[in-house]
Design a protein around this motif. Structure first.
Motif, PDB file in Angstrom:
ATOM      1  N   GLN A 113      -7.520  -3.644  -1.308  1.00 52.96           N
ATOM      2  CA  GLN A 113      -7.466  -4.413  -0.069  1.00 52.96           C
ATOM      3  C   GLN A 113      -7.800  -5.881  -0.363  1.00 52.96           C
ATOM      4  N   PRO A 122      -4.865  12.454  -3.342  1.00 54.19           N
ATOM      5  CA  PRO A 122      -5.680  11.980  -2.214  1.00 54.19           C
ATOM      6  C   PRO A 122      -6.900  11.175  -2.647  1.00 54.19           C
ATOM      7  N   VAL A 123      -7.581  11.598  -3.723  1.00 53.83           N
ATOM      8  CA  VAL A 123      -8.772  10.875  -4.168  1.00 53.83           C
ATOM      9  C   VAL A 123      -8.375   9.510  -4.729  1.00 53.83           C
ATOM     10  N   ARG A 160       0.816  -1.214   0.000  1.00 49.05           N
ATOM     11  CA  ARG A 160       0.000   0.000   0.000  1.00 49.05           C
ATOM     12  C   ARG A 160       0.853   1.270   0.000  1.00 49.05           C
ATOM     13  N   ALA A 181      -6.834   2.393  -2.577  1.00 53.31           N
ATOM     14  CA  ALA A 181      -6.615   1.702  -1.300  1.00 53.31           C
ATOM     15  C   ALA A 181      -7.820   0.836  -0.952  1.00 53.31           C
ATOM     16  N   ALA A 182      -9.011   1.321  -1.281  1.00 50.47           N
ATOM     17  CA  ALA A 182     -10.219   0.544  -0.984  1.00 50.47           C
ATOM     18  C   ALA A 182     -10.344  -0.672  -1.903  1.00 50.47           C
ATOM     19  N   ARG A 218      -5.732   7.872  -4.145  1.00 50.18           N
ATOM     20  CA  ARG A 218      -5.174   7.048  -3.070  1.00 50.18           C
ATOM     21  C   ARG A 218      -6.279   6.356  -2.284  1.00 50.18           C
ATOM     22  N   ARG A 219      -7.347   7.077  -1.980  1.00 47.04           N
ATOM     23  CA  ARG A 219      -8.457   6.484  -1.214  1.00 47.04           C
ATOM     24  C   ARG A 219      -9.170   5.411  -2.025  1.00 47.04           C
ATOM     25  N   VAL A 220      -9.432   5.705  -3.315  1.00 44.84           N
ATOM     26  CA  VAL A 220     -10.159   4.741  -4.152  1.00 44.84           C
ATOM     27  C   VAL A 220      -9.338   3.470  -4.339  1.00 44.84           C
TER      28      VAL A 220
END
Length: 604
Positions: free
Chosen positions: A79, A68-69, A60, A75-76, A71-73
């Motif tokens: 997983q 940031p956007v 990760r 990262a989700a 990275r969040r998408v």
């Protein structure tokens, strides 16, 4: 002769499926690759657990440089739990595309889109286990999704043209990248690959040893196939079946010998499109607008790239405020910057390594300029410095230029030369040229002229650099400098200098100078070390001497070239951070300041 003629006509006659069947064939071959990939990754779920090669707690971190956007998408979706669901959806979509569902246009478009989207979402979580086949088959599925989203035949034709051009680019780029490697040009690549642990094959390697001429011929045939691939569009498509068939056979051989099974489906998925767009019998019903548009865009991009190259050259060649020029006895113009000119004591000069800008010394120079006169200059061909000398270039030419610069700036004041990497060896050569005026030389993680012969690590680095030069310089000449990736070391430079440093790094003239200097290095690096009367300070990066113990011996030998030497290891540093990381650079500056102060005391 009649049989051979019929065989030649059969092999070289253009043939293809119609538009719909071509698109379906591409979809199915790409889907097969995705199905195999997802099933492989699903059966290796332990790889994503603690301690596995794709341990999410580790992989990760690759998202840290994303927005940031994103990275969040990502990262989700990457997983482990979510990735399992996405792989299952990708596998199910691939099965649907492999089934006889050709008439379900919208459903196939959705299946292609699911495969493409899930591939993007799962990729960050699978650093190991994915390869170029995944990227190629992603392009196939994403393009097919666009083609299926419209009922217009010209949209499908544009998609197929894109795949055909992408396929041609894949092979051509691969071939010319190989062409710059002496190993591939000499025919030694095939035995080398077959001997590796990752992609090797014992039987094939033995065959290359038993039949070396055949091995060389196969290597050259691969080069010819890839480098000449664009001629599939010549001769009304007559050569397309031969090249496409040869490429498919090449991938099949790689699957059997190297274990690259997924490459067969991934890259062969683009082959039907190649046959379709090169078949003159399809021309009447086929829309060829995309290649025309691509040619216009390519011409505009080339013109724009050349204009940017010229603008960059003018900007880089124009000295910044405070930069001075002087002309050497060889006629070269050197640009240099002097700080704290009226200080007393030795003048400290900085000598950069290959392909480094003057700004790489900034964190070392700033603290030293508070107490000493410092000079940062650009060798002939770098930045605003100009090469006019028409004599054959040698490293001795650089040393003579430096001696002229030192005479111009320092006069009769003592000189200390600080050099990093290759700049360390150049500093020794310059000190040899200066004679007694050189009171001290500081070698910062220096290169030894015998290093490539005695250090496997340094020899490998030299080969890598040679390969980089092989494709960077032609790319720069074609106006592609803006695409050159800036090294991460530039991110550690002072913020206000990074953009300017990047422009210098992307300057075509600098890379021409690098090529010239690299050729001189290969001629001059015969193991001979200069002998000087100056005292030396040798500062080694901790990673350099700890990871390659031969470097300790090499640095000791470099220190023995002068009148006594002091040695220090800069902790938690590597070959780059020792000068570009602010904290490490300030430690280096502290050692240099103490060394120069000690020189002054001992000379009284």
């Amino acid at each position: 002769m009649g049989l051979l003629a019929r065989l030649a006509r059969a092999v070289l006659s253009p043939r293809s499926l119609d538009r719909d069947r071509t698109l379906a064939a591409a979809e199915r071959l790409g889907a097969l690759t995705h199905l195999v990939a997802s099933l492989e990754l699903l059966t290796r779920s332990a790889d994503r657990g603690p301690g596995g090669p794709n341990d999410w707690a580790v992989t990760r971190r690759r998202l840290d440089d994303r927005g940031p956007v994103a990275r969040r998408v990502l990262a989700a979706t990457a997983q482990p739990g979510t990735a399992t669901v996405l792989h299952a959806a990708r596998a199910a979509s691939a099965v649907f595309l492999l089934a006889p569902t050709d008439r379900l246009r919208r459903s196939r478009a959705a299946a292609n889109a699911i495969i493409a989207a899930s591939s993007v979402g799962t990729f960050p979580g699978h650093v190991y286990g994915t390869d170029g086949s995944d990227q190629a088959s992603f392009l196939v599925q994403a393009t097919a999704a666009l083609a299926r989203s419209s009922r217009q035949p010209r949209v499908a034709d544009a998609a197929l043209w894109f795949l055909a051009l992408q396929s041609t680019l894949n092979y051509t780029a691969s071939g010319w990248v190989k062409m710059v490697s002496p190993t591939w040009r000499s025919g030694r690549a095939m035995p080398g690959v077959m001997r590796t642990v990752t992609y090797g094959h014992r039987g094939a390697w033995r065959a290359t040893q038993r039949f070396p001429r055949s091995s060389t011929a196969v290597g050259h045939a691969v080069l010819a196939l890839e480098c000449l691939f664009p001629i599939v569009f010549a001769g009304r498509g007559r050569l397309a079946p031969l090249f496409v068939g040869s490429a498919a056979a090449f991938h099949a051989a790689n699957a059997g010998l190297m274990g690259l099974g997924r490459f067969v489906g991934a890259f062969s998925a683009m082959h039907p499109a190649l046959l379709y767009v090169t078949d003159p019998r399809r021309k009447q019903d086929r829309s060829d607008a995309l290649p025309v548009a691509a040619a216009v865009v390519a011409a505009a991009a080339f013109a724009g790239g050349m204009a940017v190259r010229a603008r960059r050259r003018r900007a880089v060649a124009t000295p910044r405020p405070g930069v001075r020029r002087m002309t050497t006895r060889a006629g070269n113009e050197l640009a240099y910057t002097v700080e704290n000119e009226h200080a007393t004591g030795p003048v400290i000069f900085f000598e950069s390594t290959l392909s480094a800008t003057e700004f790489h010394w900034e964190w070392v120079r700033r603290p030293l300029s508070e107490g000493f006169t410092t000079v940062v200059y650009q060798r002939a061909g770098y930045g605003a410095s100009v090469l006019h000398d028409r004599e054959p270039f040698t490293l001795g030419s650089t040393a003579r230029d430096f001696a002229d610069l030192a005479a111009e700036v320092a006069g009769d004041r003592p000189v200390v030369v600080v050099g990093h990497s290759l700049g360390g060896y150049l500093a020794l050569r310059s000190a040899e040229e200066l004679g007694d005026l050189a009171h001290g030389v500081v070698l910062v993680d220096p290169n030894h002229p015998g290093g490539t012969a005695r250090s496997t690590r340094q020899a490998d680095s030299a080969k890598d650099f040679e390969n980089v030069l092989g494709y960077v310089l032609p790319s720069m000449r074609l106006g592609l400098g803006s695409l050159l990736q800036i090294p991460h070391s530039f991110d550690r430079l002072p913020a206000e200098l990074r953009a300017t440093a990047a422009e210098h790094y992307r300057d075509n003239a600098m890379w021409s100078a690098v090529r010239r200097e690299w050729s001189a290095v290969k001629n001059d690096f015969d193991g001979r070390l200069p002998k000087i009367s100056a005292e030396l300070l040798v500062l080694s990066a901790s990673a350099t001497v700890e990871e390659d113990t031969v470097q300790q011996e090499l640095h000791r030998e470099l220190g023995a070239t002068g009148n006594g030497a002091t040695f220090h290891v800069i902790g938690e540093s590597d070959h780059e951070t020792v000068v570009t990381d602010r904290g490490r650079a300030e430690v280096v500056a502290g050692h240099i300041a103490a060394f120069v102060a000690g020189l002054t005391e001992r000379r009284r």
